[in-house]
Each structure stands twice: as structure tokens, then as C-alpha cells.
Design an enzyme around this catalytic site. Structure first.
Site, PDB file in Angstrom:
ATOM      1  N   ASP A   1       6.762 -17.816 -12.940  1.00 29.31           N
ATOM      2  CA  ASP A   1       7.563 -18.596 -13.875  1.00 29.31           C
ATOM      3  C   ASP A   1       6.736 -18.970 -15.084  1.00 29.31           C
ATOM      4  O   ASP A   1       5.506 -18.822 -15.104  1.00 29.31           O
ATOM      5  CB  ASP A   1       8.114 -19.851 -13.180  1.00 29.31           C
TER       6      ASP A   1
ATOM      7  N   GLU B   1      -8.504  13.455  -5.289  1.00 28.29           N
ATOM      8  CA  GLU B   1      -7.861  12.175  -5.593  1.00 28.29           C
ATOM      9  C   GLU B   1      -8.807  11.253  -6.363  1.00 28.29           C
ATOM     10  O   GLU B   1      -8.374  10.506  -7.256  1.00 28.29           O
ATOM     11  CB  GLU B   1      -7.397  11.514  -4.297  1.00 28.29           C
TER      12      GLU B   1
END
Length: 733
Positions: free
Chosen positions: A535, A615
Site C-alpha cells: 500500500d 542456464e
């Protein structure tokens, strides 16, 4: 001037770059809301008001012969209580004589330069002359209750902030049972409500519903803004889309219990009331006492939801986030949580750091399990001493080795909690929120410290100030892993226990404010079981917040999509995690996980040592790509090119530089098809007259072509494939 006050007529108009907000204090002292929408210049809109003799809607005292004048039908700026308005109210109280009425009438209005502040609360801040404040004073003459409505007019940002200060200027105590921050009455409609619901690991899922003749309520009573409901709502005209139509947002700068209520009245007006939840709330105002209701950020757009989001994003970055990290590139980090959980020693952490350094990672974050007797989540919280026996070294030795490798060091903490098997709880059991005579509910075997007590806040401040002052820590992940129950403060009398949850938030904000001011160089990331306290209140102290504990890339698309309606991507903590994912078991390509994580603050949360050589090379490339992309996240505009909630095949989004010179388009296939339809996306916001090179096919198009004709992608097959397309301006026609 952003604020125009006509003292003769009582007309008050607020102007931003593209909008106007108008109200009127009439001869009775009632403040009407007249308009909020596109700019209207100097027009007087009192003629738009509709008056009628509405049965059973009473007249206020002194107006008994004017049957078309009723508080029950007028659009108002802030309502009283018990005097004839039966809709959602802003106030509920008990005066010194026990009466419940409050009749608020206009006293004064003044415009002052700069931005108001709120005692003990976070709020938007202004730079230079970017804001002007309207102070609108109302008063109930019987109780002596004064309500000062505060309006912060950020003209260039197209945002109007609102808050309320309630003061007791009478001779006896007044108990507030509800004290909303703001009321917005929209005379005409219809409107639809867009809100953001969810649960732990699936936060901020957008839902759009028509407003109807009932009361629709968004709320949290959990002691935090919550995973379940975000303190942000949008009212949109029925046909509003991303690119067109009217919409307005209401975002609370508040991290605790909240309530946003909407009601369509008998006269077809729409009322929105927002503020601290009145569930289990009360506040006693002694004579001379004051209560501050948290701030609400209002923003309007008649250019669709995308423009509304863009205005909120710019505003939060410029006027809510205060950290020096606001405009800085954030370090790419590795968090050890999903690699080790609490099973680690110093050597294992150093091994992770060494591998991360070799791949281009810039920071190592040590998560839960480094302190006290903390081998699982049932113990240790509150005893914040480094566990040398478990780690096999001192704290400074651990950090020193990481720093010698060239990495910054970050740390996980959860200051607000305590376990009952700790030295802290043994010394101060009364510091926890528990109710006398009742066995408390627990969550993750922990209780919540009563941050409404100044001595608790001072203790935590001293402890974590020392931690940051004595050790080379560049980042703090501030977690909160349970909601409040048994809310009872041992220092408040019985009649004031309704203040405990609000006082808790004041204590939390005080603690965060003190630490972030003392250590501005530290990057603070908020967290509450992931996104349970995402928030604007927390963003005042933490420039980024961990978006969700669900790190599954396909789920994260929807979570980050919903979050983006109000909050900028650079505030969203987002990591590449392990595959199969630890929350869902889903296997997703490393490339796709990176594309999704690059839509937020980028990092890794897996055991890099388990990656293949191929990777690991991909990780190096991904970090380099993110470095190129990060300026677009910090400064650019975010566009939702598809609807991630209803997408059945693919999801796409775009970041565009402010000067429209660059853009990045990301596409993730969520359901590869046999005999597929084409994957086709139209871009947004490019200069129609400029030429752009797109990296997918190495072709050059005009901005108009990319925005109107779009791009068709080649067939993408396999498990959740993704592509990121860079758009670069080459020259103007």
C-alpha cells in the site's frame, strides 16, 4: 492559482492540469460537492444541482419550510451524523451528554502554499511549488467538534489528496466510533467499481462490478491492509477501457484496518467514503485533543484506465516514495530462501554468494533463520542475536566474506513479532497483544508486539539501529507474517481499547520513519507474508515491496497485472525462482521466469549451483538485459496490452520511455495451442511519425504502424514460452 475561493458566493474550485474539483458552502453552512472531472475553467456549476421534495428526507433545523432541501439528497464534502442524511456517513460519535448527532457547518476556507502534514502519519510530500493546500473548516456547535478537511492540490500531477483532522474544542470528551478520511459524492452516474481482492499467494486480483442500490464495502479488519483487499478502488464509467473513458481512483495512504464504502442513492448519486475501518474502532477526544484520519489520493482520467495508472505511478514515485533509492537502479540480488530455507551455515551462504558473483549478481540477501534458536518458524522471533553456533562464524565474518566477493549484503527481519519461547517474551510478556484471561490465537507460533506502546517502539528502534550501525548491511527485508488477533493493550483503560489497532499503526510508522531517516543509504523492502501490506503507506518508507510469496511465473503475471493498476512496476519485488515451483509444482522455462521477474525489481531466489552450465550463461544474459531494461521501469510508462485475468492464450505488457525513444514489449504464452491463432499485439504510446526498429524480426516500422497495425509473432510452442521485444527509435520521418 490551483485553488480559487470566492468568499462572496462560497464557491471553491480546485484546478489541476487536466481536472477541476468544485464545491460550494451555501447560506446554511452546508458544503456541497458539485463536480470532479475534466477541467472546466472558471465555470460556476451550482446550476447543475437538482432539488426535489423527496418523501421522508427531512429538512435540517431552520429549513422546515423548504421541503426540497435535505441533507439526505444533497451531495456533500463531508457528512455529519444523526441529522438527516441516511446514506453512508463519515462520522459516528458520542458527545459528552451521550448524544450521537453531529451537524457540521462551514466555518472558513483558506488556501496556503505547500503541502499539509499529518501528525504521526505518512502522507504525500511536495517538492518546491508543486502543491497548494486548501484548509476547509467545519464545526458542530453543540459538541465543539471541529473537522478540518485538508486538500493537497498537486496541479501538475493531476492528483488531489484529502485528509481530515478532528479536534475537540468543547468542554467534555467526545468518543469517535467512526472518522472517515474523505467522502466523494458524484451527482451523476452510472459507475462501476474496480477493486483488488485476493488471498495469500494470489493478491490484488482485479474484479469489476456494477454499483447498485446497496452498500458495497471493501475492508480489512486484520491489522494490515491485507492480502484479501487492497486499500485502492477505481470507479469507472461502464464503457471505460484501458485507452478511453472516465475513471477515478481512491487510494489510501494507510497500512492498517481500512474501509472503502460505495452507495448509489435514491437520487442516483454515488457516494464513496474511505478511511480507517470503524470495525472495533473508537477514539476518545479529550478537550483539546486531535485525531488525524489518514490521507486519500484521488485521481481522475477521461482517457481510460491506462492514463489513470500512469498518473498514480508518477505520483507515487515523485510524492510518496521518499527513499534516496527512489530513482536509483536497484541491485540485482540473490535471496537464499528457496535455496536453503532455514537449513544453512556460513559456508553454504558463501557458496551461494560466490556462484552469484560469477554470474553478475550484485547483492546477497540472508533470509529467515540467522538469529536466536531459529531452526523452524516456531521459535526465535524477538531474540535478534546472530546465531554463531549455527552459522559457524561471527556476523561480521559472514558479511565480510560476502563483501570481499564484491557483493552487497542484505538481511531479513521481522521486528513486529515475538515467539513465546524467547528471552524477550520471558522478560516482557505484557508487550504482546493478548487479552487478560484468554489464551491467545497464534499464527506461525508467534504473537504480535504492541507497537502502540512507546517503550516497545523505543526498544525495537534501539535494537535495529544498533544492528544497522554496527554491521555493513545495505538492504533490509522487513517482514510481517501474521495478522492481528487479541488486540488489547495493557496500557489503555477498558473504555479506550478501540484505539489499540490505530495506535499500533502509529507505532509502526514511527519505527519505520526513525530507522529509514537514520539509514537513508539502506534499501528497505516491505513484506507481509508477501503482498499482505502492499500500500501507499508502506511505500512512504519502503521504495519496493515483495509482491507475493507466490513466485510461480504464470501466477505472478496476474498478481503483477492487478498491482499495476495503482502501483508502479519499480515498487514490485519480483524474483526468478526454482522450477518446478515450490508453491505450485509448475515447471516453467528459465527464460519465461526472467521475463516475468523483469516486470519488477529483479532478482533470483533459487540454488544457482543446481543450474546447468547453459542456464548459468542464460542468467548472465538476463542480468545484462535487465540492466538495459531497468531505466524503463524506473522512468517509463507501463501499458497493459492484454487482460491477464481473462487471457486464454497469451499475456502482453509494455514499458515505454518518457521521450518515446525506446520500449520493451513482453509476451508470455500461457496456453500454447495446436493449430494456433496468431499471437498479435498492438503497441501503445509510440511517436506515430518516428521510425522504430523492433528486435523480433529486425524490421523497421513507423510508430503509427506498430500502434495501429501491431506485430504478429511467430508460433511459440512448448511449456509457457515467452519473448521480450526491444523497440528502438531510429529516426523521424
Amino acid at each position: 492559482m490551483s485553488i480559487r475561493i470566492d468568499h462572496e458566493t462560497g464557491l471553491i474550485t480546485l484546478h489541476t492540469l487536466h481536472t477541476s474539483y468544485q464545491m460550494w458552502a451555501d447560506g446554511q453552512g452546508v458544503v456541497h460537492h458539485l463536480y470532479y472531472g475534466p477541467a472546466i475553467g472558471g465555470s460556476d456549476l451550482r446550476g447543475l444541482e437538482f432539488y426535489s421534495d423527496c418523501g421522508f428526507s427531512p429538512q435540517p433545523a431552520g429549513m422546515d419550510r423548504q421541503r426540497d432541501y435535505s441533507l439526505d439528497t444533497l451531495c456533500q464534502e463531508y457528512t455529519g451524523s444523526g441529522v438527516g442524511d441516511y446514506r453512508i456517513g463519515c462520522l459516528r460519535l458520542a458527545g459528552p451528554d451521550g448524544s450521537r448527532a453531529a451537524d457540521l457547518r462551514f466555518v472558513s476556507a483558506e488556501a496556503v502554499p505547500g503541502k499539509y502534514t499529518l501528525p504521526g502519519l505518512p502522507a504525500a510530500c511536495a517538492e518546491d511549488d508543486t502543491c497548494e493546500t486548501l484548509r476547509l473548516k467545519l464545526r458542530d456547535a453543540v459538541h465543539g467538534l471541529t473537522v478540518t478537511l485538508l486538500y493537497g492540490v498537486f496541479a501538475r500531477a493531476d492528483v488531489i489528496t484529502r485528509a481530515a483532522l478532528l479536534e475537540n474544542e468543547g468542554n467534555g470528551p467526545i468518543r469517535l466510533d467512526k472518522a472517515a478520511s474523505a467522502c466523494l459524492d458524484l451527482p451523476f452516474g452510472p459507475w462501476e467499481l474496480i477493486h483488488f481482492h485476493g488471498r495469500h499467494c494470489m493478491e490484488r486480483q482485479p474484479e469489476r462490478v456494477p454499483l447498485s442500490h446497496n452498500i458495497q464495502t471493501l475492508r480489512s479488519a486484520r491489522g494490515a491492509s491485507s492480502h484479501q483487499h487492497n486499500p485502492f478502488a477505481i470507479l469507472a464509467a461502464p464503457h471505460t477501457t484501458e485507452e478511453a473513458g472516465e475513471c477515478l481512483g481512491a487510494m489510501l495512504v494507510w497500512s492498517g484496518n481500512f474501509k472503502i464504502e460505495c452507495e448509489v442513492s435514491q437520487m442516483q448519486s454515488t457516494r464513496l467514503v474511505a478511511g480507517v475501518s470503524d470495525d472495533d474502532f473508537s477514539w476518545t477526544l479529550e478537550p483539546g485533543g486531535q485525531f488525524a484520519a489518514p490521507e486519500v489520493l484521488f485521481c481522475y482520467s477521461d482517457q481510460g484506465l491506462s492514463e489513470l495508472s500512469a498518473r498514480y505511478h508518477r505520483f507515487l514515485q515523485r510524492h510518496i516514495i521518499r527513499s534516496p533509492w527512489r530513482d536509483k537502479p536497484r541491485p540485482v540480488l540473490i535471496n537464499n530462501w528457496e535455496a536453503t530455507y532455514m537449513d544453512f551455515d556460513a559456508q553454504r551462504i558463501w557458496d551461494i554468494a560466490r556462484q552469484a558473483r560469477d554470474l553478475g549478481v550484485e547483492m546477497l540477501v540472508l533470509d529467515d533463520g540467522w538469529f536466536g534458536e531459529r531452526s523452524d518458524d516456531s521459535s526465535g522471533l524477538g531474540d535478534w542475536q546472530f546465531n554463531e553456533k549455527k552459522l559457524g562464524c561471527t556476523f561480521d565474518q559472514l558479511i565480510g566474506r560476502v563483501r570481499e566477493m564484491g557483493l552487497l549484503f542484505g538481511l531479513w527481519i521481522e521486528p513486529e513479532m515475538v515467539c513465546t519461547n524467547t528471552a524477550l517474551y520471558a522478560a516482557h510478556p505484557d508487550w504482546a497483544l493478548t487479552i487478560p484471561g484468554r489464551a491467545p490465537a497464534t499464527g506461525r507460533s508467534q504473537l504480535v508486539l504492541d507497537l502502540g506502546r512507546p517503550e516497545v517502539v523505543d526498544y525495537l528502534y534501539s535494537l535495529f539501529h544498533r544492528l544497522l550501525a554496527e554491521h555493513d548491511i545495505a538492504y533490509i527485508k522487513w517482514d510481517m507474517n501474521r495478522n492481528l488477533t487479541d488486540v488489547y493493550s495493557r496500557v489503555l483503560p477498558p473504555e479506550r481499547q478501540g484505539e489499540a489497532a490505530y495506535r499500533y499503526m502509529l507505532g509502526l510508522y514511527s519505527l519505520l520513519d526513525r530507522l529509514t531517516r537514520d539509514f537513508p543509504q539502506v534499501l528497505f523492502e516491505g513484506c507481509a507474508g508477501g503482498g499482505g501490506r502492499f500500500d501507499a503507506g508502506m511505500l512512504c518508507y519502503c521504495p519496493q515491496i515483495w509482491c507475493s510469496d507466490d513466485t510461480d511465473a504464470i501466477h505472478r503475471i496476474k498478481i503483477q497485472y492487478g498491482t499495476s493498476f495503482g502501483y508502479p512496476p519499480c515498487t514490485m519485488g519480483s524474483h526468478v525462482s526454482a522450477s518446478p515451483n515450490h508453491q505450485t509444482g509448475r515447471s516453467t522455462p528459465l527464460s519465461t521466469r526472467a521475463v516475468v521477474a523483469m516486470a519488477g525489481t529483479f532478482g533470483y531466489e533459487l540454488d544457482l549451483q543446481k543450474l546447468t552450465d547453459a542456464e548459468k550463461e542464460m542468467v548472465k544474459v538476463q542480468i545484462a538485459q535487465y540492466k538495459q531494461l531497468q531505466p524503463l521501469l524506473l522512468e517509463g510508462r507501463c501499458e497493459r496490452l492484454t487482460d491477464a485475468v481473462t487471457d486464454t492464450c497469451f499475456t502482453a505488457w509494455q514499458f515505454t520511455a518518457p521521450d518515446r525513444s525506446r520500449a520493451a514489449v513482453s509476451v508470455v504464452v500461457i496456453d500454447p495451442q495446436a493449430n494456433p491463432w496468431p499471437i498479435h499485439v498492438r503497441l501503445r504510446g509510440l511517436d506515430p511519425q518516428a521510425l522504430y526498429h523492433e528486435s523480433l524480426t529486425e524490421r523497421v516500422y513507423t510508430g503509427a504502424a506498430l500502434c495501429h497495425a501491431g506485430l504478429t509473432l511467430p508460433i511459440l510452442q512448448g511449456d509457457f514460452p515467452a519473448v521480450q521485444i526491444m523497440i528502438e527509435r531510429t529516426e523521424s520521418l
